[in-house]
Scaffold this active site. Structure first.
Site, PDB file in Angstrom:
ATOM      1  N   ASP A  12       0.494  -1.476   0.246  1.00 15.95           N
ATOM      2  CA  ASP A  12      -0.339  -0.079  -0.048  1.00 15.95           C
ATOM      3  C   ASP A  12       0.833   1.225   0.083  1.00 15.95           C
ATOM      4  O   ASP A  12       1.615   1.829   1.162  1.00 15.95           O
ATOM      5  CB  ASP A  12      -0.408   0.214   0.818  1.00 15.95           C
ATOM      6  CG  ASP A  12      -2.240  -0.954   1.194  1.00 15.95           C
ATOM      7  OD1 ASP A  12      -2.612  -0.905  -0.460  1.00 15.95           O
ATOM      8  OD2 ASP A  12      -2.836  -1.706   2.165  1.00 15.95           O
ATOM      9  N   PHE A 121      -6.791   3.705   5.465  1.00 10.78           N
ATOM     10  CA  PHE A 121      -5.784   2.659   6.387  1.00 10.78           C
ATOM     11  C   PHE A 121      -6.688   2.141   6.208  1.00 10.78           C
ATOM     12  O   PHE A 121      -7.704   1.016   6.421  1.00 10.78           O
ATOM     13  CB  PHE A 121      -6.190   3.265   7.815  1.00 10.78           C
ATOM     14  CG  PHE A 121      -6.466   4.849   7.322  1.00 10.78           C
ATOM     15  CD1 PHE A 121      -4.957   5.473   8.558  1.00 10.78           C
ATOM     16  CD2 PHE A 121      -6.545   6.653   7.325  1.00 10.78           C
ATOM     17  CE1 PHE A 121      -5.270   6.755   8.940  1.00 10.78           C
ATOM     18  CE2 PHE A 121      -6.989   7.554   7.320  1.00 10.78           C
ATOM     19  CZ  PHE A 121      -5.555   7.498   7.964  1.00 10.78           C
ATOM     20  N   ASP A 149     -10.648  -5.666  -1.317  1.00  9.10           N
ATOM     21  CA  ASP A 149      -8.788  -5.002  -0.509  1.00  9.10           C
ATOM     22  C   ASP A 149      -9.671  -3.834   0.547  1.00  9.10           C
ATOM     23  O   ASP A 149     -10.784  -3.267  -0.195  1.00  9.10           O
ATOM     24  CB  ASP A 149      -7.824  -4.665  -1.211  1.00  9.10           C
ATOM     25  CG  ASP A 149      -7.081  -3.770  -0.345  1.00  9.10           C
ATOM     26  OD1 ASP A 149      -6.873  -4.298   0.498  1.00  9.10           O
ATOM     27  OD2 ASP A 149      -6.271  -2.805  -0.913  1.00  9.10           O
TER      28      ASP A 149
HETATM   29  O1  LIG Z   1      -5.241   0.110   0.704  1.00  5.28           O
HETATM   30  C1  LIG Z   1      -5.736  -0.282   1.368  1.00  5.28           C
HETATM   31  C2  LIG Z   1      -6.144   0.236   2.605  1.00  5.28           C
HETATM   32  O2  LIG Z   1      -6.061   1.870   2.364  1.00  5.28           O
HETATM   33  C3  LIG Z   1      -5.921  -1.742   1.999  1.00  5.28           C
HETATM   34  O3  LIG Z   1      -4.958  -3.090   2.018  1.00  5.28           O
HETATM   35  C4  LIG Z   1      -5.514  -2.491   3.158  1.00  5.28           C
HETATM   36  O4  LIG Z   1      -4.666  -1.515   4.472  1.00  5.28           O
HETATM   37  C5  LIG Z   1      -5.959  -3.395   3.769  1.00  5.28           C
HETATM   38  O5  LIG Z   1      -6.200  -3.882   5.084  1.00  5.28           O
HETATM   39  P1  LIG Z   1      -7.278  -4.428   6.479  1.00  5.28           P
HETATM   40  O6  LIG Z   1      -8.127  -3.511   5.389  1.00  5.28           O
HETATM   41  O7  LIG Z   1      -7.209  -5.762   5.387  1.00  5.28           O
HETATM   42  O8  LIG Z   1      -6.626  -4.725   7.897  1.00  5.28           O
HETATM   43 FE   LIG Z   2      -4.499  -1.716  -0.284  1.00  4.80          FE
END
Ligand SMILES: O=C(CO)[C@@H](O)[C@H](O)COP(=O)(O)O
Ligand SMILES: [Fe+2]
Length: 202
Positions: A12, A121, A149
């Protein structure tokens, strides 16, 4: 995660402009690449002007460059540049963006990303009302790779699989799992069974 059976790493990248958070850029990817020489790096580029980092990410060792539809005025040129650089191309949309905007680009990309949280996040709540977007893509565009995602884990994987997602990003659910290997195995099984069911139904 790779030892626990993951197929690829989803990295990310956040720039503090396109999303209200800041992570890392191509120098970190460059450091990571020699440590994981054979791993597929799926770069989730949550950045404004995604055209800007294509060359650098390719040189750093990225395998796939997934940008956001909302972040560029010219998705087609962005896709072309990603492919010319020798990477796979992905295009993603935020929760408030209608899925139909992707129609003109599906034939040009390797993967479509449907966000099930507002990007920025990890650890947010899964938005089940995004599932019709996945179902729409699966119905209209057959074999395209569809990545989901945001908030995906054992409790939400069935919905994703039933809608037609076949590339699964899971952050917190794996990091917090006492047994990531088992969690990955379970989610893989759910997705594979849904794929088999849909093939039988055809
Ligand atoms: O791109 C993103 C958030 O912006 C994702 O890739 C999240 O970071 C995945 O994390 P979880 O929601 O599975 O905790
Ligand atoms: Fe992501």
């Amino acid at each position: 995660m790779m030892d626990a059976g993951a197929d690829y790493l989803h990295l990310d990248v956040m720039d503090g402009h396109f999303v209200p958070n800041l992570t890392f850029g191509h120098p970190v990817v460059k450091c990571l690449r020699p440590k994981l020489p054979d791993v597929f790096f799926d770069m989730h580029m949550m950045v404004a002007k995604p055209e800007q980092w294509i060359e650098e990410m390719q040189a750093a060792g990225a395998s796939q460059y997934t940008f956001h539809y909302e972040a560029t005025e010219d998705p087609k040129t962005c896709i072309r540049k990603i492919k010319e650089a020798g990477m796979k191309a992905g295009i993603g949309i935020k929760p408030k963006t209608p899925v139909e905007v992707l129609d003109p680009f599906i034939d040009l990309v390797d993967m479509v990303l449907i966000m099930t949280v507002e990007p920025g996040f990890g650890g947010q709540k899964f938005m089940g009302d995004m599932m019709p977007k996945i179902a729409y893509l699966r119905e209209h565009f057959g074999q395209i790779d569809i990545e989901v995602d945001g908030g995906v884990g054992p409790a939400t994987i069935q919905q994703c699989a039933d809608a037609g997602a076949n590339m699964i990003v899971s952050g917190s659910a794996l990091i917090n799992s006492e047994n990531p290997r088992e969690t990955i195995r379970y989610m893989r099984t759910v997705v594979e069974e849904a794929i088999q069911r849909s093939q039988l139904e055809r």
